[in-house]
Design a protein around this motif. Structure first.
Motif, PDB file in Angstrom:
ATOM      1  N   THR A  95     -49.015   3.457 -19.336  1.00 35.46           N
ATOM      2  CA  THR A  95     -49.027   2.758 -20.732  1.00 35.46           C
ATOM      3  C   THR A  95     -49.880   1.946 -21.430  1.00 35.46           C
ATOM      4  N   PRO A  96     -49.109   1.443 -22.787  1.00 33.91           N
ATOM      5  CA  PRO A  96     -50.105   1.271 -24.070  1.00 33.91           C
ATOM      6  C   PRO A  96     -51.333   0.278 -23.474  1.00 33.91           C
ATOM      7  N   SER A  97     -51.004  -0.575 -22.254  1.00 38.64           N
ATOM      8  CA  SER A  97     -52.292  -1.008 -21.245  1.00 38.64           C
ATOM      9  C   SER A  97     -53.037  -1.154 -20.191  1.00 38.64           C
ATOM     10  N   GLY A  98     -52.803   0.683 -20.707  1.00 36.56           N
ATOM     11  CA  GLY A  98     -53.277   1.086 -19.045  1.00 36.56           C
ATOM     12  C   GLY A  98     -52.615   1.845 -18.172  1.00 36.56           C
ATOM     13  N   LEU A  99     -52.717   2.099 -16.987  1.00 31.11           N
ATOM     14  CA  LEU A  99     -51.680   2.738 -15.801  1.00 31.11           C
ATOM     15  C   LEU A  99     -51.502   2.111 -15.492  1.00 31.11           C
ATOM     16  N   ARG A 100     -49.905   1.862 -14.444  1.00 28.12           N
ATOM     17  CA  ARG A 100     -49.334   1.197 -13.818  1.00 28.12           C
ATOM     18  C   ARG A 100     -48.570   1.916 -12.846  1.00 28.12           C
ATOM     19  N   SER A 101     -49.047   0.966 -11.736  1.00 29.42           N
ATOM     20  CA  SER A 101     -48.296   2.467 -10.073  1.00 29.42           C
ATOM     21  C   SER A 101     -47.028   1.970 -10.356  1.00 29.42           C
ATOM     22  N   LEU A 102     -46.511   3.594 -10.040  1.00 31.80           N
ATOM     23  CA  LEU A 102     -44.722   2.734 -10.189  1.00 31.80           C
ATOM     24  C   LEU A 102     -44.673   2.922  -8.531  1.00 31.80           C
ATOM     25  N   ILE A 152     -41.592   9.863  -8.284  1.00 33.50           N
ATOM     26  CA  ILE A 152     -43.262  10.272  -8.984  1.00 33.50           C
ATOM     27  C   ILE A 152     -43.079  11.740  -9.749  1.00 33.50           C
ATOM     28  N   LYS A 153     -41.898  12.557  -9.240  1.00 32.16           N
ATOM     29  CA  LYS A 153     -42.106  13.480  -9.364  1.00 32.16           C
ATOM     30  C   LYS A 153     -41.794  13.559 -10.870  1.00 32.16           C
ATOM     31  N   LYS A 154     -40.458  12.773 -11.474  1.00 32.47           N
ATOM     32  CA  LYS A 154     -40.044  12.654 -12.689  1.00 32.47           C
ATOM     33  C   LYS A 154     -40.789  11.301 -13.455  1.00 32.47           C
ATOM     34  N   PHE A 155     -41.786  10.669 -13.099  1.00 34.98           N
ATOM     35  CA  PHE A 155     -41.692   9.274 -14.004  1.00 34.98           C
ATOM     36  C   PHE A 155     -43.433   9.650 -14.254  1.00 34.98           C
ATOM     37  N   CYS A 156     -43.847   9.938 -13.168  1.00 35.96           N
ATOM     38  CA  CYS A 156     -45.767  10.200 -12.448  1.00 35.96           C
ATOM     39  C   CYS A 156     -46.767  10.933 -13.870  1.00 35.96           C
ATOM     40  N   SER A 157     -47.596  10.875 -14.149  1.00 34.51           N
ATOM     41  CA  SER A 157     -48.482  11.702 -14.528  1.00 34.51           C
ATOM     42  C   SER A 157     -49.235  11.314 -13.720  1.00 34.51           C
ATOM     43  N   VAL A 158     -50.382  11.014 -13.251  1.00 40.51           N
ATOM     44  CA  VAL A 158     -52.087  10.863 -12.432  1.00 40.51           C
ATOM     45  C   VAL A 158     -50.833  10.138 -10.834  1.00 40.51           C
ATOM     46  N   VAL A 159     -51.720  11.448 -10.529  1.00 38.33           N
ATOM     47  CA  VAL A 159     -50.816  10.988  -8.890  1.00 38.33           C
ATOM     48  C   VAL A 159     -52.060  11.473  -8.100  1.00 38.33           C
ATOM     49  N   ARG A 160     -52.065  10.408  -7.495  1.00 42.24           N
ATOM     50  CA  ARG A 160     -52.982  10.136  -5.963  1.00 42.24           C
ATOM     51  C   ARG A 160     -52.970  10.114  -4.927  1.00 42.24           C
ATOM     52  N   VAL A 161     -53.814  10.427  -3.701  1.00 41.05           N
ATOM     53  CA  VAL A 161     -53.101  10.178  -2.636  1.00 41.05           C
ATOM     54  C   VAL A 161     -54.351   8.979  -1.674  1.00 41.05           C
ATOM     55  N   ILE A 162     -53.153   8.361  -1.014  1.00 39.98           N
ATOM     56  CA  ILE A 162     -54.688   7.737  -0.278  1.00 39.98           C
ATOM     57  C   ILE A 162     -55.125   8.544   1.027  1.00 39.98           C
ATOM     58  N   ALA A 163     -56.614   8.359   1.567  1.00 37.53           N
ATOM     59  CA  ALA A 163     -57.305   9.157   2.381  1.00 37.53           C
ATOM     60  C   ALA A 163     -58.061   7.753   3.127  1.00 37.53           C
ATOM     61  N   HIS A 164     -57.913   8.252   4.492  1.00 37.22           N
ATOM     62  CA  HIS A 164     -59.372   7.212   5.349  1.00 37.22           C
ATOM     63  C   HIS A 164     -60.052   7.954   5.849  1.00 37.22           C
ATOM     64  N   THR A 165     -61.093   7.654   6.503  1.00 36.72           N
ATOM     65  CA  THR A 165     -61.996   8.259   7.060  1.00 36.72           C
ATOM     66  C   THR A 165     -61.525   8.103   8.533  1.00 36.72           C
ATOM     67  N   GLN A 166     -62.539   8.711   9.042  1.00 37.87           N
ATOM     68  CA  GLN A 166     -62.620   9.188  10.582  1.00 37.87           C
ATOM     69  C   GLN A 166     -63.767   7.522  10.981  1.00 37.87           C
ATOM     70  N   VAL A 167     -63.741   7.494  10.668  1.00 38.02           N
ATOM     71  CA  VAL A 167     -65.175   5.685  11.390  1.00 38.02           C
ATOM     72  C   VAL A 167     -65.306   6.124  13.072  1.00 38.02           C
ATOM     73  N   LYS A 168     -63.876   6.425  13.577  1.00 38.79           N
ATOM     74  CA  LYS A 168     -64.260   6.947  15.008  1.00 38.79           C
ATOM     75  C   LYS A 168     -65.383   7.548  15.020  1.00 38.79           C
ATOM     76  N   LYS A 169     -65.498   8.943  15.137  1.00 38.31           N
ATOM     77  CA  LYS A 169     -66.376   9.518  14.778  1.00 38.31           C
ATOM     78  C   LYS A 169     -67.636  10.136  14.444  1.00 38.31           C
ATOM     79  N   LEU A 170     -67.831   8.862  14.251  1.00 36.91           N
ATOM     80  CA  LEU A 170     -69.669   8.516  13.661  1.00 36.91           C
ATOM     81  C   LEU A 170     -69.922   7.430  14.772  1.00 36.91           C
TER      82      LEU A 170
END
Length: 389
Positions: A95-102, A152-170
């Protein structure tokens, strides 16, 4: 009218104001590398935990340089990077004011260490987070989920995944995972979404994101020092010994008018625990979990892992994947760090140099370590009296 006798550069950098404790305790990526649609989809960041430092001996391969074909000793930092799990995808429109999550799409099965992060008090809760959301995968064959992915495929130009660490392994006494968004670069929007959906509920290893000899950026929070004075905080000169009411001060904090203290005058206050991004840290080696000879080299064939004798001080043993980067990184031991692909195209020889490690030190970091492995120590000391019958 008063004046200073000698000119001098100012003390401290005003570019880092305000010097206050950060609200981003685990590091935040403010910019991702520039996207290139010509490449294949790939992740651009990863999260690790600072284990400690050691040193290495390496050969310099820089023709024409004074140090060419000589050996140098470099300080290195070991960052433990257990595999991350992808649990969602989010699309952004420009958008003119930056990225907006769809919209955001989550995976069907989410681990407890991810769900713990959305609760203030896990053991008193009903632990029902995302249970109704998971039913969307069963309803009409997941039609609603697929419809959101198509948006997302139709409208978005930036795609990001949501990922988490596995702190139980530490061994960090943590149960809540650290969650972050990681941008997908390469390919068009449809390819990005298909790549992200293919990673749902799967582990992502650090060697699929970074490679040896690559330049990366490290984002994290520096070591906190609390409230400190101007000499330590800004590096101003101490006053003469006989100064009245102390000498670790600023002698003049400004003129009578304007009748207020300027923001450029050094003052006492918070020092450390600042959010910082350090660019261009070279990856010297990436180690795999369970590799008992991960620190062997062509010149040192000793079978040894990266954990030094007695473990890393204030951290312990490194049992998962790890990344070795040149120099120091911000923060104390155990602090979560974000590793990001470099924002710039590198052309300098020192950035493009191939690293040839000759020796990696694994002696004890608690005192003056003499031995590289437990076998070497027992062979030198002989049978101990306490072990005799």
């Amino acid at each position: 009218m008063s004046h200073r006798k000698f000119e001098a550069p100012r003390c401290g950098n005003l570019g880092f104001l305000p010097k206050k404790r950060t609200k981003r305790h685990a590091g935040r990526i403010r910019s991702f590398p520039k996207d290139d649609a010509a490449g294949s989809p790939h992740l651009t960041a990863f999260r690790g935990y600072k284990a400690g430092m050691t040193h290495v001996v390496r050969g310099v391969d820089r023709p024409g340089a004074l140090m060419h074909k000589r050996e140098v000793v470099d300080a290195v930092t070991v960052i433990e990077t257990p595999p991350m799990v992808v649990v969602g995808v989010v699309g952004y429109v420009e958008t003119p004011s930056g990225l907006r999550s769809l919209t955001t799409v989550f995976a069907e099965h989410l681990s407890d260490e991810f769900r713990r992060r959305v609760y203030k008090n896990w053991y008193r809760s009903k632990k029902k987070a995302y249970t109704k959301y998971a039913q969307k995968y069963q309803k009409d064959g997941g039609a609603e989920i697929n419809a959101e992915l198509d948006r997302i495929k139709k409208f978005c130009s930036v795609v990001r995944v949501i990922a988490h660490t596995q702190v139980k392994k530490l061994n960090l006494r943590l149960k809540k995972a650290h969650i972050m968004e990681i941008q997908i670069n390469g390919g068009d929007a449809a390819a990005k979404v298909d790549f992200a959906k293919g990673l749902f509920e799967k582990e992502v290893n650090v060697d699929t994101v970074f490679t040896k000899d690559e330049q990366i950026d490290v984002i994290g929070v520096t070591k906190g020092h609390g409230y400190e004075g101007v000499t330590t905080r800004w590096g101003v000169t101490r006053l003469p010994r006989k100064t009245h009411r102390g000498l670790r001060k600023v002698a003049c904090i400004g003129s009578w008018h304007p009748a207020r203290v300027s923001t450029t005058v050094p003052r006492a206050g918070q020092n450390g625990y600042f959010h910082r991004t350090e660019m261009n840290k070279k990856v010297y080696r990436i180690g795999k979990k369970g590799d008992e000879s991960s620190c062997s080299t062509d010149a040192d064939l000793t079978k040894k892992g990266v954990t030094p004798m007695g473990g890393f001080v204030r951290y312990g043993e490194v049992n998962e994947d790890w990344v070795m980067v040149k120099g120091a990184v911000v923060g104390v031991k155990k602090r979560p760090l974000v590793l990001r692909k470099s924002l710039m195209k590198h052309s300098k020889r020192k950035h493009l140099e191939t690293i040839d490690l000759k020796f990696i030190d694994t002696s004890s970091k608690l005192g003056h370590g003499r031995f590289q492995t437990a076998e070497e120590k027992s062979k030198f000391l002989g049978p101990l009296a306490s072990k005799q019958n």
